[in-house]
Design a protein around this motif. Structure first.
Motif, PDB file in Angstrom:
ATOM      1  N   ASP A   1      88.874  30.929 108.458  1.00 34.87           N
ATOM      2  CA  ASP A   1      89.045  29.476 108.469  1.00 34.87           C
ATOM      3  C   ASP A   1      90.518  29.110 108.658  1.00 34.87           C
ATOM      4  OD1 ASP A   1      86.355  29.380 108.021  1.00 34.87           O
ATOM      5  OD2 ASP A   1      86.528  29.041 105.861  1.00 34.87           O
ATOM      6  N   ASP A   2      91.404  29.826 107.959  1.00 34.07           N
ATOM      7  CA  ASP A   2      92.846  29.560 108.079  1.00 34.07           C
ATOM      8  C   ASP A   2      93.312  29.814 109.507  1.00 34.07           C
ATOM      9  OD1 ASP A   2      92.811  29.014 105.402  1.00 34.07           O
ATOM     10  OD2 ASP A   2      93.763  30.903 104.790  1.00 34.07           O
ATOM     11  N   LEU A   3      92.873  30.934 110.081  1.00 28.81           N
ATOM     12  CA  LEU A   3      93.247  31.265 111.456  1.00 28.81           C
ATOM     13  C   LEU A   3      92.710  30.221 112.422  1.00 28.81           C
ATOM     14  CD1 LEU A   3      92.772  35.143 111.574  1.00 28.81           C
ATOM     15  CD2 LEU A   3      94.915  33.875 111.737  1.00 28.81           C
ATOM     16  N   GLU A   4      91.498  29.777 112.172  1.00 21.38           N
ATOM     17  CA  GLU A   4      90.881  28.762 113.032  1.00 21.38           C
ATOM     18  C   GLU A   4      91.663  27.450 112.950  1.00 21.38           C
ATOM     19  OE1 GLU A   4      88.701  27.568 116.006  1.00 21.38           O
ATOM     20  OE2 GLU A   4      88.550  29.603 115.207  1.00 21.38           O
ATOM     21  N   ALA A   5      92.105  27.083 111.752  1.00 23.65           N
ATOM     22  CA  ALA A   5      92.888  25.846 111.560  1.00 23.65           C
ATOM     23  C   ALA A   5      94.231  25.949 112.289  1.00 23.65           C
ATOM     24  CB  ALA A   5      93.108  25.582 110.079  1.00 23.65           C
ATOM     25  N   ILE A   6      94.862  27.100 112.181  1.00 24.10           N
ATOM     26  CA  ILE A   6      96.134  27.337 112.872  1.00 24.10           C
ATOM     27  C   ILE A   6      95.922  27.244 114.377  1.00 24.10           C
ATOM     28  CG2 ILE A   6      97.880  29.111 113.407  1.00 24.10           C
ATOM     29  CD1 ILE A   6      97.516  30.062 110.441  1.00 24.10           C
TER      30      ILE A   6
END
Length: 198
Positions: free
Chosen positions: A16-21
């Motif tokens: 999720d963090d990578l997707e947000a970035i």
């Protein structure tokens, strides 16, 4: 063992963090692309000749940042600046690069007290913020690199510059060896920048 803990690498939520970035980066790139297109619509990215003072004032109101070479057809050093500006206008879409024949803009040339050709005038938010007169600030030689002119223009943030503004990108520009041919007996005290007749 001193290996990497595989469970730590696969913690839930990391995707999720990578997707947000990734999403933020895509939005940022789209915004930059839209801005570049907007600049393109204003004529940025090309090096154009304008024909009169009215055009100079109109364009300085449309573009936040503008760099204008005041030239004459007889001053050979202007062709050197032309070559550098053709490169810089494509690299710096954020700034409008123009040229104006000083002889066809007597009011502006007089108002800006332009006496030496080439003179490069830099405009930011419709105000003249800087100028480069002749080649003295560029090492006084004709074979200065584009990077030196780019650095000099960047001093007043007329272009976006990622290098170190406190020192030029070149140590010293070496003058090419040339053979001087004396055409007449009087020696000219000035550099090869052309003087405008008053």
């Amino acid at each position: 063992s001193s290996g990497i803990n595989a469970e730590w690498l696969l913690r839930p939520g990391d995707d999720d963090d990578l997707e947000a970035i990734r999403e933020r980066r895509i939005k940022q790139m789209q915004k930059l692309q839209a801005q570049k297109q907007e600049y393109k619509n204003l004529g940025h990215g090309t090096y154009d000749t304008i024909t009169n003072e009215k055009e100079f004032f109109e364009l300085s109101k449309k573009s936040d940042r503008m760099v204008c070479l005041f030239y004459t057809d007889t001053a050979l050093r202007c062709k050197i600046v032309d070559k550098h500006f053709q490169t810089l206008c494509q690299k710096h879409y954020e700034t409008r690069f123009l040229r104006l024949n000083a002889e066809k803009a007597p009011f502006l040339t007089d108002r800006l007290k332009i006496r030496v050709i080439p003179t490069i005038v830099m405009v930011k938010d419709a105000n003249i913020c800087d100028r480069i007169v002749g080649f003295d600030e560029l090492g006084g030689v004709e074979n200065f690199p584009t990077s030196l002119l780019e650095w000099r223009i960047a001093q007043n943030k007329v272009i976006n510059y990622s290098g170190d503004l406190s020192r030029p990108p070149v140590e010293e520009v070496k003058e090419k060896k040339t053979i001087n041919i004396q055409r007449n007996l009087r020696t000219v005290e000035h550099s090869s920048d052309s003087e405008l007749d008053d």
